[in-house]
Write a protein that holds these residues in place. Sequence first.
Motif, short mmCIF file in Angstrom:
data_model
loop_
_atom_site.label_atom_id
_atom_site.label_comp_id
_atom_site.label_asym_id
_atom_site.label_seq_id
_atom_site.Cartn_x
_atom_site.Cartn_y
_atom_site.Cartn_z
N SER A 73 20.12 37.21 68.26
CA SER A 73 19.45 35.94 68.58
C SER A 73 19.56 35.02 67.37
O SER A 73 19.06 35.33 66.29
N THR A 74 20.22 33.87 67.57
CA THR A 74 20.46 32.94 66.46
C THR A 74 20.23 31.51 66.96
O THR A 74 21.08 30.63 66.77
N LEU A 75 19.08 31.28 67.58
CA LEU A 75 18.85 30.02 68.27
C LEU A 75 19.00 28.80 67.36
O LEU A 75 19.65 27.81 67.74
N ASP A 76 18.40 28.82 66.18
CA ASP A 76 18.47 27.65 65.30
C ASP A 76 19.92 27.31 64.95
O ASP A 76 20.33 26.14 65.01
N ALA A 77 20.69 28.33 64.60
CA ALA A 77 22.11 28.10 64.27
C ALA A 77 22.88 27.64 65.51
O ALA A 77 23.77 26.77 65.41
N ASP A 78 22.54 28.19 66.67
CA ASP A 78 23.21 27.78 67.91
C ASP A 78 22.97 26.30 68.18
O ASP A 78 23.89 25.56 68.54
N LEU A 79 21.73 25.87 68.03
CA LEU A 79 21.40 24.47 68.31
C LEU A 79 22.12 23.53 67.34
O LEU A 79 22.57 22.45 67.74
N GLU A 80 22.26 23.94 66.09
CA GLU A 80 23.00 23.11 65.13
C GLU A 80 24.45 22.96 65.55
O GLU A 80 25.03 21.86 65.48
N LYS A 81 25.07 24.06 65.98
CA LYS A 81 26.47 24.01 66.42
C LYS A 81 26.63 23.10 67.63
O LYS A 81 27.57 22.30 67.70
N LEU A 82 25.72 23.22 68.58
CA LEU A 82 25.82 22.42 69.80
C LEU A 82 25.58 20.94 69.52
O LEU A 82 26.22 20.07 70.13
N ASP A 83 24.68 20.67 68.59
CA ASP A 83 24.42 19.27 68.22
C ASP A 83 25.68 18.66 67.60
O ASP A 83 26.05 17.51 67.90
N ARG A 84 26.36 19.42 66.74
CA ARG A 84 27.59 18.92 66.12
C ARG A 84 28.68 18.66 67.16
O ARG A 84 29.51 17.78 66.98
N GLU A 85 28.67 19.44 68.24
CA GLU A 85 29.69 19.27 69.29
C GLU A 85 29.36 18.12 70.24
O GLU A 85 30.17 17.80 71.11
N GLY A 86 28.18 17.55 70.11
CA GLY A 86 27.82 16.42 70.97
C GLY A 86 27.35 16.82 72.35
O GLY A 86 27.49 16.06 73.31
N VAL A 87 26.76 18.01 72.46
CA VAL A 87 26.20 18.47 73.73
C VAL A 87 25.03 17.56 74.11
O VAL A 87 24.25 17.12 73.25
N ASP A 88 24.89 17.29 75.40
CA ASP A 88 23.82 16.38 75.85
C ASP A 88 22.48 17.10 76.01
O ASP A 88 21.44 16.57 75.60
N TYR A 89 22.53 18.28 76.64
CA TYR A 89 21.29 19.03 76.90
C TYR A 89 21.52 20.51 76.63
O TYR A 89 22.60 21.05 76.91
N VAL A 90 20.47 21.15 76.12
CA VAL A 90 20.47 22.61 75.98
C VAL A 90 19.27 23.14 76.75
O VAL A 90 18.13 22.76 76.47
N PHE A 91 19.55 23.98 77.72
CA PHE A 91 18.50 24.57 78.55
C PHE A 91 18.16 25.95 77.99
O PHE A 91 19.00 26.85 77.99
N VAL A 92 16.95 26.08 77.45
CA VAL A 92 16.52 27.33 76.81
C VAL A 92 15.22 27.80 77.47
O VAL A 92 14.13 27.60 76.94
N PRO A 93 15.32 28.40 78.64
CA PRO A 93 14.11 28.81 79.35
C PRO A 93 13.54 30.12 78.83
O PRO A 93 14.26 30.96 78.28
N GLU A 94 12.25 30.30 79.03
CA GLU A 94 11.62 31.60 78.80
C GLU A 94 11.90 32.50 80.00
O GLU A 94 12.24 32.02 81.09
N VAL A 95 11.72 33.80 79.80
CA VAL A 95 11.91 34.74 80.92
C VAL A 95 10.97 34.38 82.07
O VAL A 95 11.35 34.45 83.24
N SER A 96 9.76 33.97 81.74
CA SER A 96 8.78 33.62 82.77
C SER A 96 9.21 32.41 83.60
O SER A 96 8.79 32.26 84.75
N GLU A 97 10.02 31.54 83.02
CA GLU A 97 10.53 30.38 83.77
C GLU A 97 11.62 30.80 84.74
O GLU A 97 11.66 30.33 85.88
N MET A 98 12.50 31.68 84.28
CA MET A 98 13.59 32.13 85.15
C MET A 98 13.12 33.17 86.17
O MET A 98 13.65 33.24 87.28
N TYR A 99 12.14 33.97 85.79
CA TYR A 99 11.63 35.02 86.67
C TYR A 99 10.10 34.95 86.71
O TYR A 99 9.42 35.76 86.06
N PRO A 100 9.55 33.98 87.44
CA PRO A 100 8.08 33.89 87.51
C PRO A 100 7.46 35.14 88.12
O PRO A 100 6.28 35.43 87.89
N ARG A 101 8.24 35.87 88.87
CA ARG A 101 7.84 37.20 89.34
C ARG A 101 9.12 38.04 89.40
O ARG A 101 10.22 37.50 89.51
N PRO A 102 9.00 39.35 89.33
CA PRO A 102 10.20 40.19 89.38
C PRO A 102 11.01 39.92 90.65
O PRO A 102 10.47 39.90 91.75
#
Length: 282
Positions: A73-102
Amino acid sequence: MKLIRTLAEWNPLWLNHLQNKQQIGLVPTMGALHEGHLDLVRASKRQADLTVVSIFVNPTQFNNPEDFAKYPSTLDADLEKLDREGVDYVFVPEVSEMYPRPTELKFDFGDLERVLEGKFRPGHFNGVGVVVSKLFHIIKPQVAFFGQKDLQQVAIVRRLVSDLSIDLKLEIVPTRREPNGLAMSSRNARLNPEEKEKALILYRSLIHAKSRLEQGDSWNDIQQAVAQVFREEPSAELEYFELVDPETFQVYSEFDKTQKTSICVASYLGDIRLIDNLVIVF
């Protein structure tokens, strides 16, 4: 670049882009980004009006809990790389957002998931199918970008899109390799320099096999020779080395240069599992 964590945040943004007739490109990832991921981003930047990168380590596609726990897990470094590439949006959901229930939903991709990765990682492709479906329905892209290195996953996603009539285009980007040929992978971050050198056994075996196939040698002889090479490397444990159709993943016993063909390999190096593939005829 804007960080999005929930569907509620994304929906009004998506609606605005829809009204402006802007095409959205999606690059699904599990983070620990390397140049291979950035190739996908660059492809999206070239083809789409907006690029969304998702970063989500999906627990349902790990059949080995220890592998999930150790996934880098290298989220801070990942976000820096994506910012340099000019990405518009980064979707970083929690497990609870993707799976509100099993989730109880189950995908069965037929023979496609009962060989190679499907055989050695039971349940893996069901998890892939569920999370990719969720991402497609949440982000609603017109085009999505995947890497050739995960060739069987590409075949699974193609089947998913086709069978569910999902209205999007899939773009497959060639594998990015280190200068020595090692396929870039997030799991490489767990390899020390000596292990990275030993990991070249995968790529070298692919190149050796391709050369011998082109010379007319039998596939059985090639498989046996490669298996012997792996047996002589104590730190490597070969799981499979197979000749397949890259779309159906039918396993071939003989090489036919008129058929679509790829060689796929999976091996443990210590406790780290690596995969690679090489297109022979496409």
